[in-house]
Design a protein around this motif. Sequence first.
Motif, PDB file in Angstrom:
ATOM      1  N   ARG A  64     -24.616 -13.797   0.038  1.00  0.00           N
ATOM      2  CA  ARG A  64     -24.212 -12.389  -0.022  1.00  0.00           C
ATOM      3  C   ARG A  64     -22.874 -12.195   0.682  1.00  0.00           C
ATOM      4  N   GLU A  65     -22.214 -11.084   0.353  1.00  0.00           N
ATOM      5  CA  GLU A  65     -20.955 -10.746   1.005  1.00  0.00           C
ATOM      6  C   GLU A  65     -21.262 -10.223   2.404  1.00  0.00           C
ATOM      7  N   ALA A  66     -21.032 -11.053   3.400  1.00  0.00           N
ATOM      8  CA  ALA A  66     -21.330 -10.673   4.778  1.00  0.00           C
ATOM      9  C   ALA A  66     -20.184  -9.894   5.408  1.00  0.00           C
ATOM     10  N   LEU A  67     -18.959 -10.325   5.137  1.00  0.00           N
ATOM     11  CA  LEU A  67     -17.762  -9.681   5.676  1.00  0.00           C
ATOM     12  C   LEU A  67     -16.740  -9.535   4.567  1.00  0.00           C
ATOM     13  N   VAL A  68     -16.103  -8.357   4.505  1.00  0.00           N
ATOM     14  CA  VAL A  68     -15.055  -8.117   3.512  1.00  0.00           C
ATOM     15  C   VAL A  68     -13.901  -7.396   4.200  1.00  0.00           C
ATOM     16  N   LEU A  69     -12.695  -7.888   3.971  1.00  0.00           N
ATOM     17  CA  LEU A  69     -11.496  -7.245   4.494  1.00  0.00           C
ATOM     18  C   LEU A  69     -10.654  -6.748   3.325  1.00  0.00           C
ATOM     19  N   TYR A  70     -10.410  -5.434   3.288  1.00  0.00           N
ATOM     20  CA  TYR A  70      -9.529  -4.837   2.304  1.00  0.00           C
ATOM     21  C   TYR A  70      -8.171  -4.625   2.961  1.00  0.00           C
ATOM     22  N   GLN A  71      -7.154  -5.316   2.458  1.00  0.00           N
ATOM     23  CA  GLN A  71      -5.796  -5.152   2.949  1.00  0.00           C
ATOM     24  C   GLN A  71      -5.036  -4.302   1.949  1.00  0.00           C
ATOM     25  N   LEU A  72      -4.663  -3.102   2.368  1.00  0.00           N
ATOM     26  CA  LEU A  72      -4.116  -2.091   1.471  1.00  0.00           C
ATOM     27  C   LEU A  72      -2.598  -2.079   1.619  1.00  0.00           C
ATOM     28  N   GLY A  73      -1.936  -2.721   0.655  1.00  0.00           N
ATOM     29  CA  GLY A  73      -0.502  -2.941   0.745  1.00  0.00           C
ATOM     30  C   GLY A  73       0.294  -1.653   0.816  1.00  0.00           C
ATOM     31  N   GLY A  74       1.116  -1.524   1.867  1.00  0.00           N
ATOM     32  CA  GLY A  74       1.997  -0.379   2.023  1.00  0.00           C
ATOM     33  C   GLY A  74       1.337   0.877   2.545  1.00  0.00           C
ATOM     34  N   MET A  75       0.049   0.871   2.812  1.00  0.00           N
ATOM     35  CA  MET A  75      -0.650   2.079   3.258  1.00  0.00           C
ATOM     36  C   MET A  75      -0.526   2.256   4.758  1.00  0.00           C
ATOM     37  N   GLY A  76      -0.370   3.499   5.178  1.00  0.00           N
ATOM     38  CA  GLY A  76      -0.319   3.827   6.585  1.00  0.00           C
ATOM     39  C   GLY A  76      -1.703   4.076   7.151  1.00  0.00           C
ATOM     40  N   HIS A  77      -1.795   5.024   8.082  1.00  0.00           N
ATOM     41  CA  HIS A  77      -3.039   5.275   8.800  1.00  0.00           C
ATOM     42  C   HIS A  77      -3.850   6.339   8.081  1.00  0.00           C
ATOM     43  N   GLY A  78      -5.004   5.956   7.567  1.00  0.00           N
ATOM     44  CA  GLY A  78      -5.850   6.925   6.887  1.00  0.00           C
ATOM     45  C   GLY A  78      -6.897   6.261   6.022  1.00  0.00           C
ATOM     46  N   TRP A 126     -11.396  -1.861   6.273  1.00  0.00           N
ATOM     47  CA  TRP A 126     -10.328  -1.339   5.430  1.00  0.00           C
ATOM     48  C   TRP A 126      -9.113  -1.076   6.307  1.00  0.00           C
ATOM     49  N   GLN A 127      -7.950  -1.639   5.925  1.00  0.00           N
ATOM     50  CA  GLN A 127      -6.787  -1.554   6.790  1.00  0.00           C
ATOM     51  C   GLN A 127      -5.500  -1.465   5.983  1.00  0.00           C
ATOM     52  N   GLY A 128      -4.673  -0.472   6.289  1.00  0.00           N
ATOM     53  CA  GLY A 128      -3.344  -0.372   5.697  1.00  0.00           C
ATOM     54  C   GLY A 128      -2.382  -1.336   6.360  1.00  0.00           C
ATOM     55  N   THR A 129      -1.584  -2.019   5.561  1.00  0.00           N
ATOM     56  CA  THR A 129      -0.649  -2.997   6.131  1.00  0.00           C
ATOM     57  C   THR A 129       0.527  -2.328   6.845  1.00  0.00           C
ATOM     58  N   LYS A 130       0.743  -1.036   6.598  1.00  0.00           N
ATOM     59  CA  LYS A 130       1.818  -0.296   7.257  1.00  0.00           C
ATOM     60  C   LYS A 130       1.264   0.729   8.257  1.00  0.00           C
ATOM     61  N   ASP A 131       0.084   0.479   8.754  1.00  0.00           N
ATOM     62  CA  ASP A 131      -0.530   1.368   9.738  1.00  0.00           C
ATOM     63  C   ASP A 131       0.102   1.093  11.100  1.00  0.00           C
ATOM     64  N   HIS A 132       0.809   2.078  11.640  1.00  0.00           N
ATOM     65  CA  HIS A 132       1.435   1.928  12.951  1.00  0.00           C
ATOM     66  C   HIS A 132       0.672   2.667  14.044  1.00  0.00           C
TER      67      HIS A 132
END
Length: 363
Positions: free
Chosen positions: A266-280, A217-223
């Motif tokens: 099965r779902e082996a790897l999943v990447l959630y890209q959270l648009g506009g989210m910072g660090h958290g 899980w990763q925010g696209t605006k995480d600095h």
Amino acid sequence: MQSISDTIKRLRKLRSAHSSAPMFEDRLTDLGPFGSNPGALKAKIHIPNGLMPRAPLVVVLHGCTQTASGYDHGSGWSRLADDYGFVVLFPQQTPSNNANTCFNWFLPGDIRRNQGEAFSIRQMIETVTSTYDIDRSRIFITGLSAGGAMANVMLATHPELFAGGAIIAGLPYGIATTVPEAFDRMRGQGLPGAGGLQTLLLSASKHDGPWPAISVWQGTKDHTVVPANAFAVIEQWRGVHEVEFPPVTQRIDHHQRIVWRGADGREALVLYQLGGMGHGTPIDATSGYGKAGPYMLDVGISSTQHIARSWGLIASFEKRVNLDPGTLREPSANTFQSPYSSEQGTGIQPTIEKALRAAGLMK
């Protein structure tokens, strides 16, 4: 470019804001003794009333400047456990180990199998598993930031323990050995190439499969921990899962979900890209699980619920997946491009940005 001192100042400021926050109900209790504890950690636990035998176990690792109880309050894991009957274990870092209460995901003595903090967490898990008759085939781990990186440490060094893991704003295993290196990697500097990342994972244990399913899980605006690390975590695990491109891309609660399936479907790897989210940690304040606060970001998607559902701990819920039929597709090679298509060391940022643009997350 942010300096190490700037990052430390920001962490201290956030810790101060967090420590002055209103008091909340602490739903966790102390685990008690759990072995030799070479990493000198503490541990808290939540046991639902009327726990049935062979219950699942979820291990939750807080981030820097946080506490186990504070992270539980923000993420809602113990309340979800009450509703669905699983046990939640919260390792707790101490200021004597790390002044900002970060798990030491980069120190060699704490991230090797049977050593330091990693071994302390292993001992906690064994204590809980034996005491509460946990189903050993249904043990999972998640964490935020330094806790996400330490969750990846546990998945790499003890993969036989876990059926799945969820890494939130975390980092790949074994990429730093000092504080300056850790800050560089958080900024995306000096990340190993694909071969190096996968070698680090394979060197962490003698395990040869099956491997835990991984979500990132990763925010696209995480600095603080930049998106390059999310791609690197996926690439680190892609080798052992033997998944192939292209993945499937979906829209979920207004964010992007990219899925790599294994040979078994099965779902082996999943990447959630959270648009506009910072660090958290992403939460949905309307879900009933979690509260917004420092590092707990209300972006309309409950990572706690989605992670638990992916592990089979809960049934479908109302906001489970809001799919736009036009976005559920097998993307072409140009829709998602691995930043690690060839061996490389530093200088991957342009490729990361290219991949984000191709996914529609950057202009």
